[in-house]
Design an enzyme around this catalytic site. Sequence first.
Site, mmCIF file in Angstrom:
data_model
loop_
_atom_site.group_PDB
_atom_site.id
_atom_site.type_symbol
_atom_site.label_atom_id
_atom_site.label_comp_id
_atom_site.label_asym_id
_atom_site.label_seq_id
_atom_site.Cartn_x
_atom_site.Cartn_y
_atom_site.Cartn_z
ATOM 1 N N SER A 198 0.751 -1.220 -0.037
ATOM 2 C CA SER A 198 -0.103 -0.008 -0.088
ATOM 3 C C SER A 198 0.960 1.250 0.104
ATOM 4 O O SER A 198 1.689 1.517 -0.828
ATOM 5 C CB SER A 198 -0.992 -0.085 1.301
ATOM 6 O OG SER A 198 -2.135 0.819 0.800
ATOM 7 N N ASP A 304 -9.116 -5.334 -5.610
ATOM 8 C CA ASP A 304 -8.656 -4.460 -4.611
ATOM 9 C C ASP A 304 -9.404 -3.024 -4.608
ATOM 10 O O ASP A 304 -9.362 -2.562 -6.004
ATOM 11 C CB ASP A 304 -7.116 -4.099 -4.686
ATOM 12 C CG ASP A 304 -6.825 -3.180 -3.449
ATOM 13 O OD1 ASP A 304 -7.565 -2.541 -2.999
ATOM 14 O OD2 ASP A 304 -5.246 -3.155 -3.454
ATOM 15 N N HIS A 335 -7.379 -5.906 -0.751
ATOM 16 C CA HIS A 335 -6.216 -5.299 -0.401
ATOM 17 C C HIS A 335 -5.560 -5.847 0.623
ATOM 18 O O HIS A 335 -5.583 -5.889 1.700
ATOM 19 C CB HIS A 335 -6.622 -3.686 0.198
ATOM 20 C CG HIS A 335 -5.752 -2.787 0.239
ATOM 21 N ND1 HIS A 335 -4.769 -2.425 -1.034
ATOM 22 C CD2 HIS A 335 -5.068 -2.261 1.289
ATOM 23 C CE1 HIS A 335 -3.994 -1.498 -0.723
ATOM 24 N NE2 HIS A 335 -3.942 -1.361 0.961
#
Length: 651
Positions: A198, A304, A335
Amino acid sequence: MPTRTRSAIRRTLVTAAVVTLTALLPTPAGARPAPRESTPVYSYAQAIRESVWVDTGLDEDGDGRHDRVAADIVRPAEPARQGRKVPVIMDASPYYSCCGRGNESQLKTYDARGHVVQMPLFYDNFFVPRGYAFVGVDLAGTNRSDGCVDIGGPSDIGSAKAVIDWLNGRARAYTSRTGGTLVRAGWTNGRTGMIGKSWDGTIANGVAATGVEGLRTIVPISAISSWYDYYFAQGAPLYDGGPDRLADRVESAGARAQCAAVQRRLAEGSPRTGDWTPLWTERDYVKDAAEVRASVFAVHGMQDLNVRTQHLGPWWDALARYGVRRKIWLSQTGHVDPFDFRRGAWVDTLHRWFDHELLGYDNGIDREPMADVERHPDQWVTSPVWPPAGTRATVLHPAPGPQAGVGTLGPRRAHGTAVFTDDPRLGETDWAAHVTAATPEKAGFLTAPLSRALRLAGSAEVTVTATPTTSSAHLSAVLVDIGPDTIRDYADPAEGITTLAERTCWGESTAGDSACYKETRARTAAVGSTVVSRGWADLGHHAPATKGVPLTPGRAYTMTLRLGATDHVVPAGHRLALIIAGTDKDLLEPASTRPTLTVDLSRTTAKVPLVGGAGAFARATSGGAATPEPTVPTVLEGVRAPRAGLHMPAG
């Protein structure tokens, strides 16, 4: 032929020359064969733990002195005593004190001397005994670092880049945050690999785009490639505020008190109009892909909805244009870190990747298939290259169908119109559930049942010509696989995994840092339809795309929506559907009006990346389906509606 930089060509030629020369040289009699795998020969318990503060050369917090960022280091003691230097694995993160890393939200902890005791995640436990150093960097403005968070800008990227410069002898670091005692990284050879999920992986992308010397590889997991695309979709605002709010969430208390001016610049530079500003240009790493010297091992969940695959596709394609060596994993999850959806294979593959890229071991990973793709939960296939050879953009046309309100999708250009009215209370799961019926909030178009499987691989585009009844309008375009399947439940809060009580261990532990983590298994859902890819846009940003304008009711506008990258097989007997609608509930902020839009089907197309191209589509849609078409239910069950939440690229 793709354009390539001189540096990319030079790397290729040098590599080829070394490989050729190595093959020609005889192996000396009695010489040991070159190693193919690093092994845990060093003590983790006796590893050196230290902290340094690296001078970034910036003064973002305005206190009159250069900001220093904290880098916590865990490295094996034995190589230093033997006069040997080690490579570095580095994770630069804003989350080490505010939010935690990994499925168990681990934070850094420290002893009385201020040296790190627990380093989140397994990287140090596993790799330090194998001859690597691990460096966990607190981004500027977070945890023990000076400066301010600027959401992927010069401070974020510069604070991580400065550490790589220090590891290679080009920057200064100190033994404390304010002291004057210099410290050098004489224990490392400077070869660095960055990894992170991320925001952490985003920093790896951004640092690689600077071309910094010494960064040999990056492993970005669910990472952003352009921060504009995190907050907007072609002018349409995605939920939950802007970058100033995110900075406030992760900054340390001290930084928050000093960084009001930076947060103000973030807010002023990112208006919720969706217009492109210089702030976004500064945070677009795709435009600098030509500078990337490091190899890239990208990992992304195809479902995601936090860091969407709109970030993966343009970055991956740009790296290909410039000859960057790449590898990719694509999962069915949302995610989620690969450590939590394919743990054993991930640790093994990552180990071999770092051994090859940072230690130079010829273990064959560079000759293996480029891509691993999760086709069904825990069932993986490979592709020699990705997108696969023979993948071609194929233009499909929506057309009116025999059933009112339910159109067809095929290769021939059609005429006619379709009409829908934006309903912000509904989203893609609602549209897909009713795609075989006429409903007022969407226009749906379906192929005939397929006689053979059809594979989509890459990024699609949908060009829509629509006439609105109001001065503002948002558009959504969704590709859907219509047919029964069992998939990972990406809309569940855990986004496709279930965390178990049992733990497995990956490396060595100490009393303060365990290498044992909770196991997971796939969380699945039985569905009647699967969203394959989606994209959104604000019709007011049709031309130029960088600045929105009010729409003239009754006037037709044309806009091309960029859908997220995917790799999906629509099986024989299923159908491929295109849905065009307005606001996608909980993913897109509604427009200021609720328009009715009339779509001109003669000027509306879907350009879909099909393996085998138009020929594959023709073969898959010719004749009857491979099996008799089952009775289609009125409502097709899918995953629950994606949930709205804080817009935060975290784990």
